[in-house]
Design an enzyme around this catalytic site. Structure first.
Site, PDB file in Angstrom:
ATOM      1  N   ALA A  36      11.001  82.553  44.055  1.00  0.00           N
ATOM      2  CA  ALA A  36      12.441  82.860  44.125  1.00  0.00           C
ATOM      3  C   ALA A  36      13.214  81.598  43.748  1.00  0.00           C
ATOM      4  CB  ALA A  36      12.833  83.399  45.506  1.00  0.00           C
ATOM      5  N   HIS A  41      15.005  74.081  43.402  1.00  0.00           N
ATOM      6  CA  HIS A  41      13.612  73.898  42.969  1.00  0.00           C
ATOM      7  C   HIS A  41      13.556  73.167  41.625  1.00  0.00           C
ATOM      8  CE1 HIS A  41      13.291  77.745  45.440  1.00  0.00           C
ATOM      9  NE2 HIS A  41      12.413  76.953  46.042  1.00  0.00           N
TER      10      HIS A  41
HETATM   11  P1  AMP Z   1      10.825  76.941  49.314  1.00  0.00           P
HETATM   12  O1  AMP Z   1      10.457  77.680  48.060  1.00  0.00           O
HETATM   13  O2  AMP Z   1      12.061  77.411  49.963  1.00  0.00           O
HETATM   14  O3  AMP Z   1       9.637  76.780  50.234  1.00  0.00           O
HETATM   15  O4  AMP Z   1      11.182  75.477  48.843  1.00  0.00           O
HETATM   16  C1  AMP Z   1      10.306  74.731  48.031  1.00  0.00           C
HETATM   17  C2  AMP Z   1      10.802  73.320  47.967  1.00  0.00           C
HETATM   18  O5  AMP Z   1      12.120  73.314  47.418  1.00  0.00           O
HETATM   19  C3  AMP Z   1      10.898  72.646  49.330  1.00  0.00           C
HETATM   20  O6  AMP Z   1      10.469  71.297  49.213  1.00  0.00           O
HETATM   21  C4  AMP Z   1      12.371  72.744  49.641  1.00  0.00           C
HETATM   22  O7  AMP Z   1      12.822  71.719  50.511  1.00  0.00           O
HETATM   23  C5  AMP Z   1      12.959  72.578  48.267  1.00  0.00           C
HETATM   24  N1  AMP Z   1      14.318  73.100  48.240  1.00  0.00           N
HETATM   25  C6  AMP Z   1      14.741  74.321  48.653  1.00  0.00           C
HETATM   26  N2  AMP Z   1      16.086  74.435  48.535  1.00  0.00           N
HETATM   27  C7  AMP Z   1      16.512  73.247  48.034  1.00  0.00           C
HETATM   28  C8  AMP Z   1      17.797  72.721  47.690  1.00  0.00           C
HETATM   29  N3  AMP Z   1      18.915  73.438  47.844  1.00  0.00           N
HETATM   30  N4  AMP Z   1      17.874  71.455  47.210  1.00  0.00           N
HETATM   31  C9  AMP Z   1      16.748  70.703  47.063  1.00  0.00           C
HETATM   32  N5  AMP Z   1      15.505  71.149  47.364  1.00  0.00           N
HETATM   33  C10 AMP Z   1      15.385  72.397  47.845  1.00  0.00           C
END
Ligand code: AMP
Length: 283
Positions: A36, A41
């Site tokens: 997603a 990301h």
């Molecule tokens: P997730 O897919 O939500 O598990 O996130 C994957 C990676 O993306 C994790 O290291 C999150 O901290 C990072 N991430 C998610 N949202 C953001 C954002 N708004 N800004 C920076 N990094 C993000």
């Protein structure tokens, strides 16, 4: 320019793809995600590219980090769109294991972190969460053996937990934190923002607004406890149920009483409707 991405589905093919890079001394960075994908990301991908020639993005919705009552089944899955976005980026391969490749029948090992993982923030409300995260991240790091792994500051406690685990287990990977990417109104990008109704979306920037306001008041000498009490009340007035709004030491995540005990990070988690949002800022 879009390019054809290689998508790996087994540990063996992943290792075969990564080995020649390692042999020829090319640096490798891994960006773990649950898919997603959004601009947050993609910022991790860009930051990874600044450090390493070779990039692996993993896409795996990790069942081990969801409690039975949480949103594993309904978590947004947009694999084809994710691949199209990554094909526009300098990504070499996508590691997208099926659940059985990560957790085959008979799987029986967990990494159970302490220290920042028991700080009484996310762990208090999602007790299963960090063992699920560190077990899967440990596996990803062993599978890929990257020089760098990128984590968003958006999930600040997670960043500190993974850093601690990598250090404690002598993993030869540097954990790199990447600043939070936000909407223009301050809302931190999150795959879960897709759950927000229009009115919830309108209320959502309150979290970041209150964090920033609390940070500047604490920086100018007001007592954290009082500032956070008022901040929490403002968040609840906007329609949220507050899980926590806390001032913690930015590295250890231990509680702090005064600005002088810092560096301070303010962290918040709150629920609105069916959605739970988190955010954090430096003081
Ligand atoms: P997730 O897919 O939500 O598990 O996130 C994957 C990676 O993306 C994790 O290291 C999150 O901290 C990072 N991430 C998610 N949202 C953001 C954002 N708004 N800004 C920076 N990094 C993000």
């Amino acid at each position: 320019m879009a390019h054809r991405l290689r998508v790996m589905r087994t540990v063996a093919t992943l290792r075969r793809a990564v080995m020649p890079w390692r042999k020829s001394g090319e640096r490798i960075a891994l960006v773990p995600t649950m898919g997603a994908l959004h601009a947050g990301h993609l910022a991790l991908v860009r930051a990874a590219r600044r450090r390493a020639r070779r990039l692996v993005v993993s896409i795996f919705v990790n069942p081990a980090q969801f409690a039975p009552h949480e949103d594993f089944a309904s978590y947004p899955r947009t694999f084809d769109t994710d691949l199209a976005a990554l094909a526009e980026m300098p990504v070499d391969l996508v590691w997208a294991p099926p659940v059985e490749a990560m957790y085959p029948p008979g799987f029986a090992t967990r990494i159970v972190p302490e220290g920042p993982a028991t700080a009484g923030l996310e762990d208090k409300f999602r007790p299963h969460f960090f063992a699920g995260v560190t077990t899967v991240v440990g596996k990803l790091l062993i599978q890929c053996a990257p020089d760098f792994v990128m984590f968003g500051e958006k999930d600040y406690q997670q960043l500190k937990v993974v850093t601690q685990v990598a250090r404690d287990l002598d993993l030869p990977t540097k954990v790199v934190g990447v600043p939070t990417v936000r909407e223009k109104d301050g809302l931190a990008l999150s795959s879960r923002n897709a759950y927000l109704s229009a009115s919830e979306r309108a209320a959502a920037p309150t979290l970041n607004r209150v964090l920033k306001d609390c940070a500047s008041r604490i920086a100018s000498g007001e007592l954290p406890a009082r500032v956070l009490d008022e901040g929490g009340a403002a968040i609840e007035r906007a329609g949220f149920t507050l899980d926590y709004l806390e001032a913690r030491h930015a590295e250890t995540l231990k509680p702090i009483a005064a600005a002088a005990d810092g560096p301070i990070r303010l962290l918040v988690a709150a629920r609105i409707g069916k959605t739970r949002l988190i955010d954090n800022v430096a003081v």
